[in-house]
Motif scaffolding. Structure first.
Motif, PDB file in Angstrom:
ATOM      1  N   LEU A   8       7.124   0.391  -7.782  1.00  0.00           N
ATOM      2  CA  LEU A   8       6.000   0.445  -8.694  1.00  0.00           C
ATOM      3  C   LEU A   8       5.208   1.722  -8.428  1.00  0.00           C
ATOM      4  CD1 LEU A   8       4.747  -3.232  -8.521  1.00  0.00           C
ATOM      5  CD2 LEU A   8       6.040  -2.155 -10.344  1.00  0.00           C
ATOM      6  N   PRO A   9       4.676   2.328  -9.468  1.00  0.00           N
ATOM      7  CA  PRO A   9       3.888   3.543  -9.246  1.00  0.00           C
ATOM      8  C   PRO A   9       2.605   3.214  -8.490  1.00  0.00           C
ATOM      9  CG  PRO A   9       3.736   2.851 -11.531  1.00  0.00           C
ATOM     10  CD  PRO A   9       4.737   1.954 -10.865  1.00  0.00           C
ATOM     11  N   ASP A  10       2.196   4.112  -7.643  1.00  0.00           N
ATOM     12  CA  ASP A  10       0.978   3.916  -6.856  1.00  0.00           C
ATOM     13  C   ASP A  10       0.092   5.130  -7.070  1.00  0.00           C
ATOM     14  OD1 ASP A  10      -0.941   3.123  -5.093  1.00  0.00           O
ATOM     15  OD2 ASP A  10       0.293   3.272  -3.312  1.00  0.00           O
ATOM     16  N   LYS A  11      -1.093   4.910  -7.620  1.00  0.00           N
ATOM     17  CA  LYS A  11      -1.957   6.039  -7.918  1.00  0.00           C
ATOM     18  C   LYS A  11      -2.657   6.564  -6.669  1.00  0.00           C
ATOM     19  CE  LYS A  11      -5.795   3.112  -9.384  1.00  0.00           C
ATOM     20  NZ  LYS A  11      -6.740   2.823 -10.446  1.00  0.00           N
ATOM     21  N   HIS A  12      -2.470   5.883  -5.549  1.00  0.00           N
ATOM     22  CA  HIS A  12      -3.076   6.319  -4.295  1.00  0.00           C
ATOM     23  C   HIS A  12      -1.986   6.640  -3.283  1.00  0.00           C
ATOM     24  CE1 HIS A  12      -6.951   4.897  -5.693  1.00  0.00           C
ATOM     25  NE2 HIS A  12      -6.405   3.731  -5.973  1.00  0.00           N
ATOM     26  N   ASP A  13      -2.122   7.758  -2.615  1.00  0.00           N
ATOM     27  CA  ASP A  13      -1.235   8.070  -1.496  1.00  0.00           C
ATOM     28  C   ASP A  13      -1.981   7.601  -0.252  1.00  0.00           C
ATOM     29  OD1 ASP A  13       0.376   9.040   0.465  1.00  0.00           O
ATOM     30  OD2 ASP A  13       0.412  11.098  -0.271  1.00  0.00           O
ATOM     31  N   TRP A  14      -1.735   6.350   0.128  1.00  0.00           N
ATOM     32  CA  TRP A  14      -2.512   5.709   1.192  1.00  0.00           C
ATOM     33  C   TRP A  14      -2.362   6.421   2.526  1.00  0.00           C
ATOM     34  CZ3 TRP A  14      -6.194   2.676  -0.351  1.00  0.00           C
ATOM     35  CH2 TRP A  14      -6.071   2.021  -1.580  1.00  0.00           C
ATOM     36  N   GLN A  15      -1.167   6.881   2.850  1.00  0.00           N
ATOM     37  CA  GLN A  15      -0.968   7.586   4.123  1.00  0.00           C
ATOM     38  C   GLN A  15      -1.803   8.867   4.158  1.00  0.00           C
ATOM     39  OE1 GLN A  15       0.454   6.684   6.833  1.00  0.00           O
ATOM     40  NE2 GLN A  15       1.812   5.041   6.244  1.00  0.00           N
ATOM     41  N   ALA A  16      -1.796   9.614   3.070  1.00  0.00           N
ATOM     42  CA  ALA A  16      -2.560  10.865   3.003  1.00  0.00           C
ATOM     43  C   ALA A  16      -4.055  10.591   3.077  1.00  0.00           C
ATOM     44  CB  ALA A  16      -2.215  11.619   1.733  1.00  0.00           C
ATOM     45  N   ARG A  17      -4.494   9.557   2.387  1.00  0.00           N
ATOM     46  CA  ARG A  17      -5.928   9.212   2.427  1.00  0.00           C
ATOM     47  C   ARG A  17      -6.354   8.815   3.835  1.00  0.00           C
ATOM     48  NH1 ARG A  17      -7.689   5.155  -2.132  1.00  0.00           N
ATOM     49  NH2 ARG A  17      -9.701   5.698  -1.261  1.00  0.00           N
ATOM     50  N   ALA A  18      -5.523   8.041   4.521  1.00  0.00           N
ATOM     51  CA  ALA A  18      -5.842   7.608   5.878  1.00  0.00           C
ATOM     52  C   ALA A  18      -5.889   8.801   6.823  1.00  0.00           C
ATOM     53  CB  ALA A  18      -4.821   6.589   6.362  1.00  0.00           C
ATOM     54  N   LYS A  42     -13.461   3.184   8.859  1.00  0.00           N
ATOM     55  CA  LYS A  42     -12.927   3.306   7.508  1.00  0.00           C
ATOM     56  C   LYS A  42     -11.530   3.926   7.545  1.00  0.00           C
ATOM     57  CE  LYS A  42     -13.296   3.253   3.014  1.00  0.00           C
ATOM     58  NZ  LYS A  42     -13.444   2.030   2.262  1.00  0.00           N
ATOM     59  N   ALA A  43     -11.323   4.917   8.399  1.00  0.00           N
ATOM     60  CA  ALA A  43     -10.001   5.536   8.534  1.00  0.00           C
ATOM     61  C   ALA A  43      -8.989   4.511   9.023  1.00  0.00           C
ATOM     62  CB  ALA A  43     -10.074   6.720   9.494  1.00  0.00           C
ATOM     63  N   GLY A  44      -9.394   3.652   9.937  1.00  0.00           N
ATOM     64  CA  GLY A  44      -8.520   2.593  10.426  1.00  0.00           C
ATOM     65  C   GLY A  44      -8.171   1.608   9.327  1.00  0.00           C
ATOM     66  N   GLN A  45      -9.137   1.279   8.488  1.00  0.00           N
ATOM     67  CA  GLN A  45      -8.886   0.366   7.377  1.00  0.00           C
ATOM     68  C   GLN A  45      -7.912   0.978   6.377  1.00  0.00           C
ATOM     69  OE1 GLN A  45     -12.895  -0.250   6.029  1.00  0.00           O
ATOM     70  NE2 GLN A  45     -13.217  -2.021   7.372  1.00  0.00           N
ATOM     71  N   LEU A  46      -8.049   2.268   6.130  1.00  0.00           N
ATOM     72  CA  LEU A  46      -7.124   2.947   5.223  1.00  0.00           C
ATOM     73  C   LEU A  46      -5.710   2.972   5.798  1.00  0.00           C
ATOM     74  CD1 LEU A  46      -9.360   5.883   3.984  1.00  0.00           C
ATOM     75  CD2 LEU A  46      -8.429   4.027   2.588  1.00  0.00           C
ATOM     76  N   GLN A  47      -5.602   3.132   7.118  1.00  0.00           N
ATOM     77  CA  GLN A  47      -4.280   3.125   7.743  1.00  0.00           C
ATOM     78  C   GLN A  47      -3.636   1.747   7.625  1.00  0.00           C
ATOM     79  OE1 GLN A  47      -2.492   5.799   9.035  1.00  0.00           O
ATOM     80  NE2 GLN A  47      -0.910   4.246   8.887  1.00  0.00           N
ATOM     81  N   VAL A  48      -4.422   0.701   7.799  1.00  0.00           N
ATOM     82  CA  VAL A  48      -3.906  -0.662   7.631  1.00  0.00           C
ATOM     83  C   VAL A  48      -3.458  -0.867   6.186  1.00  0.00           C
ATOM     84  CG1 VAL A  48      -4.553  -3.105   7.617  1.00  0.00           C
ATOM     85  CG2 VAL A  48      -5.191  -1.667   9.543  1.00  0.00           C
ATOM     86  N   ALA A  49      -4.238  -0.369   5.228  1.00  0.00           N
ATOM     87  CA  ALA A  49      -3.855  -0.485   3.818  1.00  0.00           C
ATOM     88  C   ALA A  49      -2.535   0.242   3.559  1.00  0.00           C
ATOM     89  CB  ALA A  49      -4.955   0.070   2.921  1.00  0.00           C
ATOM     90  N   ALA A  50      -2.374   1.420   4.164  1.00  0.00           N
ATOM     91  CA  ALA A  50      -1.127   2.175   4.011  1.00  0.00           C
ATOM     92  C   ALA A  50       0.047   1.409   4.600  1.00  0.00           C
ATOM     93  CB  ALA A  50      -1.264   3.545   4.667  1.00  0.00           C
ATOM     94  N   ASP A  51      -0.163   0.824   5.765  1.00  0.00           N
ATOM     95  CA  ASP A  51       0.899   0.045   6.403  1.00  0.00           C
ATOM     96  C   ASP A  51       1.262  -1.184   5.568  1.00  0.00           C
ATOM     97  OD1 ASP A  51       0.899   1.860   8.483  1.00  0.00           O
ATOM     98  OD2 ASP A  51      -0.281   0.584   9.828  1.00  0.00           O
ATOM     99  N   MET A  52       0.242  -1.861   5.037  1.00  0.00           N
ATOM    100  CA  MET A  52       0.486  -3.044   4.216  1.00  0.00           C
ATOM    101  C   MET A  52       1.236  -2.665   2.944  1.00  0.00           C
ATOM    102  SD  MET A  52      -3.092  -5.147   4.684  1.00  0.00           S
ATOM    103  CE  MET A  52      -2.882  -5.971   3.148  1.00  0.00           C
ATOM    104  N   ARG A  53       0.851  -1.576   2.343  1.00  0.00           N
ATOM    105  CA  ARG A  53       1.520  -1.119   1.118  1.00  0.00           C
ATOM    106  C   ARG A  53       3.002  -0.837   1.395  1.00  0.00           C
ATOM    107  NH1 ARG A  53       1.946  -1.213  -4.271  1.00  0.00           N
ATOM    108  NH2 ARG A  53       2.885   0.676  -4.997  1.00  0.00           N
ATOM    109  N   GLY A  54       3.255  -0.186   2.521  1.00  0.00           N
ATOM    110  CA  GLY A  54       4.638   0.087   2.899  1.00  0.00           C
ATOM    111  C   GLY A  54       5.427  -1.187   3.133  1.00  0.00           C
ATOM    112  N   TYR A  55       4.813  -2.140   3.794  1.00  0.00           N
ATOM    113  CA  TYR A  55       5.486  -3.409   4.073  1.00  0.00           C
ATOM    114  C   TYR A  55       5.757  -4.183   2.782  1.00  0.00           C
ATOM    115  CZ  TYR A  55       6.289  -8.166   5.676  1.00  0.00           C
ATOM    116  OH  TYR A  55       6.814  -9.413   5.864  1.00  0.00           O
TER     117      TYR A  55
END
Length: 64
Positions: free
Chosen positions: A9-19, A41-54
């Motif tokens: 699915l397309p993702d309008k956010h690059d979570w890894q880059a944002r983190a 906040k940076a830690g929360q973004l990293q968790v979001a990136a990890d969750m998105r990947g999973y």
């Protein structure tokens, strides 16, 4: 939603880059409450990136 050529699915956010950007910005701040919040906040973004990947991993797809 439409998927791209890879079937994802397309993702309008690059979570890894944002983190990474948020962590870099937070590390450059002077110690204090604002820096602590920025690091959190940076830690929360990293968790979001990890969750998105999973959640988009092949392990969670149904068998074909």
């Amino acid at each position: 939603m439409r998927s791209d050529r890879n079937g994802k699915l397309p993702d309008k956010h690059d979570w890894q880059a944002r983190a990474a950007e948020a962590l870099d910005k937070a590390r450059k701040m002077k110690p204090g409450a604002e820096r602590t919040e920025a690091l959190k906040k940076a830690g929360q973004l990293q968790v979001a990136a990890d969750m998105r990947g999973y959640l988009s991993s092949r392990e969670l797809r149904p068998p074909e």
